[in-house]
Write a protein that holds these residues in place. Structure first.
Motif, PDB file in Angstrom:
ATOM      1  N   ASP A 271       0.952  -1.398  -0.048  1.00  0.00           N
ATOM      2  CA  ASP A 271      -0.116   0.007  -0.030  1.00  0.00           C
ATOM      3  C   ASP A 271       0.815   1.310  -0.027  1.00  0.00           C
ATOM      4  OD1 ASP A 271       1.031  -0.323   2.603  1.00  0.00           O
ATOM      5  OD2 ASP A 271      -0.756   0.447   3.590  1.00  0.00           O
ATOM      6  N   THR A 272       2.196   1.171  -0.210  1.00  0.00           N
ATOM      7  CA  THR A 272       2.983   2.279   0.105  1.00  0.00           C
ATOM      8  C   THR A 272       3.768   2.445  -1.268  1.00  0.00           C
ATOM      9  OG1 THR A 272       4.974   0.897   0.698  1.00  0.00           O
ATOM     10  CG2 THR A 272       3.470   2.121   2.384  1.00  0.00           C
ATOM     11  N   VAL A 273       3.760   1.622  -2.223  1.00  0.00           N
ATOM     12  CA  VAL A 273       4.479   2.028  -3.636  1.00  0.00           C
ATOM     13  C   VAL A 273       3.519   1.306  -4.834  1.00  0.00           C
ATOM     14  CG1 VAL A 273       6.672   1.739  -2.741  1.00  0.00           C
ATOM     15  CG2 VAL A 273       5.856  -0.054  -3.828  1.00  0.00           C
ATOM     16  N   TYR A 274       3.587   2.186  -5.933  1.00  0.00           N
ATOM     17  CA  TYR A 274       2.883   1.605  -7.182  1.00  0.00           C
ATOM     18  C   TYR A 274       3.719   1.586  -8.470  1.00  0.00           C
ATOM     19  CZ  TYR A 274      -1.130   2.831  -4.109  1.00  0.00           C
ATOM     20  OH  TYR A 274      -2.002   2.756  -3.171  1.00  0.00           O
ATOM     21  N   LEU A 275       3.238   1.014  -9.399  1.00  0.00           N
ATOM     22  CA  LEU A 275       4.323   0.696 -10.473  1.00  0.00           C
ATOM     23  C   LEU A 275       3.864   1.967 -11.461  1.00  0.00           C
ATOM     24  CD1 LEU A 275       3.796  -3.184 -11.633  1.00  0.00           C
ATOM     25  CD2 LEU A 275       5.886  -1.863 -10.827  1.00  0.00           C
ATOM     26  N   VAL A 276       5.201   2.499 -12.040  1.00  0.00           N
ATOM     27  CA  VAL A 276       4.997   3.558 -12.917  1.00  0.00           C
ATOM     28  C   VAL A 276       4.443   3.260 -14.148  1.00  0.00           C
ATOM     29  CG1 VAL A 276       6.147   5.458 -13.884  1.00  0.00           C
ATOM     30  CG2 VAL A 276       6.548   5.082 -11.572  1.00  0.00           C
ATOM     31  N   PRO A 277       3.445   3.460 -15.009  1.00  0.00           N
ATOM     32  CA  PRO A 277       3.254   2.969 -16.175  1.00  0.00           C
ATOM     33  C   PRO A 277       4.414   3.110 -17.418  1.00  0.00           C
ATOM     34  CG  PRO A 277       1.391   4.224 -15.402  1.00  0.00           C
ATOM     35  CD  PRO A 277       2.494   4.402 -14.440  1.00  0.00           C
TER      36      PRO A 277
ATOM     37  N   PHE B 137      -8.344 -12.932 -11.540  1.00  0.00           N
ATOM     38  CA  PHE B 137      -7.025 -12.438 -11.024  1.00  0.00           C
ATOM     39  C   PHE B 137      -6.030 -12.533 -12.096  1.00  0.00           C
ATOM     40  CE2 PHE B 137      -3.514 -12.713  -8.200  1.00  0.00           C
ATOM     41  CZ  PHE B 137      -3.854 -11.987  -7.141  1.00  0.00           C
ATOM     42  N   ILE B 138      -5.937 -13.638 -12.932  1.00  0.00           N
ATOM     43  CA  ILE B 138      -4.982 -13.606 -14.073  1.00  0.00           C
ATOM     44  C   ILE B 138      -4.924 -12.546 -14.964  1.00  0.00           C
ATOM     45  CG2 ILE B 138      -4.468 -15.055 -15.738  1.00  0.00           C
ATOM     46  CD1 ILE B 138      -3.375 -15.775 -13.056  1.00  0.00           C
ATOM     47  N   GLU B 139      -6.336 -12.144 -15.321  1.00  0.00           N
ATOM     48  CA  GLU B 139      -6.405 -11.059 -16.442  1.00  0.00           C
ATOM     49  C   GLU B 139      -6.043  -9.512 -15.788  1.00  0.00           C
ATOM     50  OE1 GLU B 139      -7.737 -11.002 -19.487  1.00  0.00           O
ATOM     51  OE2 GLU B 139      -7.436 -13.256 -19.104  1.00  0.00           O
ATOM     52  N   GLY B 140      -6.104  -9.378 -14.427  1.00  0.00           N
ATOM     53  CA  GLY B 140      -5.566  -8.302 -13.591  1.00  0.00           C
ATOM     54  C   GLY B 140      -4.094  -8.398 -13.701  1.00  0.00           C
ATOM     55  N   ILE B 141      -3.360  -9.604 -13.625  1.00  0.00           N
ATOM     56  CA  ILE B 141      -1.920  -9.407 -13.695  1.00  0.00           C
ATOM     57  C   ILE B 141      -1.631  -9.326 -15.162  1.00  0.00           C
ATOM     58  CG2 ILE B 141      -0.155 -11.256 -13.629  1.00  0.00           C
ATOM     59  CD1 ILE B 141      -1.128 -12.634 -11.389  1.00  0.00           C
ATOM     60  N   LYS B 142      -2.362  -9.595 -16.207  1.00  0.00           N
ATOM     61  CA  LYS B 142      -1.851  -9.371 -17.532  1.00  0.00           C
ATOM     62  C   LYS B 142      -1.999  -8.052 -17.912  1.00  0.00           C
ATOM     63  CE  LYS B 142      -3.150 -14.016 -19.638  1.00  0.00           C
ATOM     64  NZ  LYS B 142      -3.633 -14.597 -20.605  1.00  0.00           N
ATOM     65  N   ALA B 143      -2.953  -7.203 -17.181  1.00  0.00           N
ATOM     66  CA  ALA B 143      -3.202  -5.846 -17.395  1.00  0.00           C
ATOM     67  C   ALA B 143      -2.117  -5.098 -16.892  1.00  0.00           C
ATOM     68  CB  ALA B 143      -4.533  -5.515 -16.801  1.00  0.00           C
TER      69      ALA B 143
ATOM     70  N   ILE C  29      -1.216 -10.622  -0.112  1.00  0.00           N
ATOM     71  CA  ILE C  29      -1.529 -10.472  -1.699  1.00  0.00           C
ATOM     72  C   ILE C  29      -3.069 -10.226  -1.718  1.00  0.00           C
ATOM     73  CG2 ILE C  29      -1.367 -10.887  -3.664  1.00  0.00           C
ATOM     74  CD1 ILE C  29       1.491 -12.113  -3.030  1.00  0.00           C
ATOM     75  N   ARG C  30      -3.971  -9.360  -1.678  1.00  0.00           N
ATOM     76  CA  ARG C  30      -5.249  -9.346  -1.697  1.00  0.00           C
ATOM     77  C   ARG C  30      -6.073  -8.812  -3.057  1.00  0.00           C
ATOM     78  NH1 ARG C  30      -7.236  -8.959   3.659  1.00  0.00           N
ATOM     79  NH2 ARG C  30      -9.234  -7.946   3.133  1.00  0.00           N
ATOM     80  N   SER C  31      -4.940  -8.626  -4.067  1.00  0.00           N
ATOM     81  CA  SER C  31      -5.595  -8.073  -5.300  1.00  0.00           C
ATOM     82  C   SER C  31      -4.424  -8.654  -6.567  1.00  0.00           C
ATOM     83  CB  SER C  31      -5.764  -6.729  -5.306  1.00  0.00           C
ATOM     84  OG  SER C  31      -4.831  -6.082  -5.247  1.00  0.00           O
ATOM     85  N   SER C  32      -5.146  -8.392  -7.747  1.00  0.00           N
ATOM     86  CA  SER C  32      -4.087  -9.007  -8.574  1.00  0.00           C
ATOM     87  C   SER C  32      -3.281  -7.475  -8.857  1.00  0.00           C
ATOM     88  CB  SER C  32      -4.967  -8.825 -10.052  1.00  0.00           C
ATOM     89  OG  SER C  32      -5.619  -7.710 -10.238  1.00  0.00           O
ATOM     90  N   GLY C  33      -3.494  -6.379  -8.229  1.00  0.00           N
ATOM     91  CA  GLY C  33      -2.459  -5.280  -8.390  1.00  0.00           C
ATOM     92  C   GLY C  33      -1.214  -5.677  -7.378  1.00  0.00           C
TER      93      GLY C  33
END
Length: 468
Positions: free
Chosen positions: A17-23, A429-435, A339-343
């Protein structure tokens, strides 16, 4: 170094909950992303997902569904060893196609049988007497016979063909061609395994298979329980250490002795630091994978009870750096905890994980190893940490979680909302990982390791919190 200096130099423990991926710039579309990976050195994965060996999550039902969809189940060890071996066997004996537990018993009423067949949309169903198939009932005949005074299924049962696990392809062809729309599958001893329905026969699956064409499965063990490990070793693809703090001299010594006697892959864990990875890999002759993360689980209270915490994201990055420095970068890392989400999964993979281990995500599904509970108009399933009082009371994990070793519980118990079929949850969940890989500009997981850029941002509210 003084105590104040230790505090001043404290490292920031990054969490989900403290870092995110930069597109980044995307070269492929999400549906073109390749997410194949490895669970351990010799166990591949078609999707980077494995289930947690929790006694309210993974037994054979969930492990079968996961393997049918390219993932892997890790059977928990909070049971007698004979039962755990049987759970593994059920996965290995299951044909690589979806089956349903859809049958009638001889004592069922005609009215009940007709209603079940209407709900499933089938014209016939097998009748199982004890563990064997005694025949079939047919909707059209049953409907007539119900009106002529027959009250039980036994009065309307007719002989019918059963299919062995090895002839499941023949069963599939017969179902697709309309020869039957409910084929009973049995083991070599005649015991009923499941029913192949029309809707399932038409489903396209890419299962995770071993070299003999059987579904893959792993099982949790303790490095101290050699008897359990050796009995499971004959049946599983991997043995997964289920120790809360593997970076322990006694545990490492036991594991060092154990790996000399087993043939299946050995996954060590849990560990949470750079130094732990260095010690474990250098002191144990064979490590086929590492389970990484301490106190990061959604129902783990170790950070509160013991003050210790190695959040999964930070731990994965630390361990991956250690492996790279040691020249052991080909060792798969399993991100385990919180790990509670695909994100969250994408972040863990970007930090160096090869796969992610999920407990909460699969808790509440049809196949989770816990009973369904109705409360008012809502449905729930129990979910508990393996260091909770309830899990410890079962006393099949004395070296890790029970009161023989730990007097303080380090997990909680609760309920999770019913989520439906595990296959549906996994696919979403897998579709979220691919996204997520698409947003990061990565074609595959290895490329994600190279291209991922992390950014620190204020904590975002989750969808659940917004709804509240």
């Amino acid at each position: 170094m003084g105590f104040k200096d230790k505090l001043a130099r404290a490292e920031q423990l990054f969490g989900f909950d403290t870092v995110y991926l930069v597109p980044g710039r995307a070269e492929v579309e999400p549906n073109e992303v390749d997410i194949r990976t490895r669970f351990s050195r010799n166990v591949p994965l078609l999707v980077p997902v494995v289930s947690s060996p929790m006694d309210t999550v993974t037994e054979h039902e969930l492990a079968i569904v996961l393997a049918l969809h390219g993932a892997l189940g890790v059977i928990h060890r909070n049971m007698p060893v004979e039962q755990q071996v049987e759970e593994v066997r059920k996965v290995k004996e299951h044909p690589p196609i979806r089956l349903r537990i859809a049958y009638l018993r001889p004592s069922d009423s005609c009215a009940y049988a007709l209603e079940i067949m209407r709900q499933l949309g089938v014209r016939s169903l097998p009748v199982v007497d004890g563990t064997t198939v005694s025949g079939y009932v047919y909707f059209s005949e049953l409907e007539k016979e119900c009106h002529s005074g027959h009250e039980r299924v036994r009065d309307s049962t007719k002989p019918g063909k059963t299919y062995s696990v090895k002839s499941v392809n023949e069963a599939r062809l017969d179902v697709v061609r309309g020869v039957t729309d409910a084929a009973a599958i049995v083991l070599s001893n005649g015991n009923y395994v499941g029913t192949l329905l029309v809707s399932d026969a038409l489903e396209e699956l890419t299962p995770l298979l071993d070299n003999e064409g059987r579904l893959r499965v792993a099982a949790a063990i303790s490095p101290f329980d050699k008897e359990r490990a050796l009995k499971l070793d004959k049946h599983v693809d991997a043995l997964v250490s289920d120790v809360a703090h593997f970076h322990n001299s006694n545990v490492i010594k036991a594991a060092r002795n154990l790996v000399k006697e087993i043939t299946s892959d050995f996954v060590a864990g849990n560990i949470g630091t750079y130094n732990a990875a260095i010690d474990v890999v250098s002191e144990i002759e064979r490590i086929d994978g590492l389970r990484v993360g301490i106190a990061g689980g959604s129902i783990c209270t170790t950070a509160f009870v013991g003050g210790a915490y190695a959040p999964t994201l930070w731990a994965v990055a630390s361990v991956r750096d250690a492996l790279k420095e040691m020249g052991a970068d080909d060792t798969p890392v399993i991100a385990d905890g919180g790990i509670r989400s695909s994100g969250d999964a994408v972040k863990a993979l970007a930090a160096g994980a090869s796969s992610v281990m999920l407990g909460y995500v699969f808790a509440g599904t049809d196949e989770a190893a816990a009973p369904l509970i109705a409360m008012g108009e809502k449905l729930y399933k129990p979910y508990r940490g393996m260091a909770s009082k309830g899990a410890m009371s079962r006393r099949f994990a004395a070296d890790r979680y029970t009161r023989l070793v730990k007097r303080a519980a380090e997990g909680v118990e609760g309920l999770v909302a019913y989520k439906g079929p595990a296959a549906k949850v996994l696919k979403e969940f897998i579709e979220g990982i691919k996204a997520g890989l698409g947003y990061a500009g990565a074609r595959n997981i290895a490329e994600l390791w190279e291209k991922a850029v992390f950014g620190i941002a204020p904590r975002k509210y989750t969808i659940g919190e917004i709804n509240e």
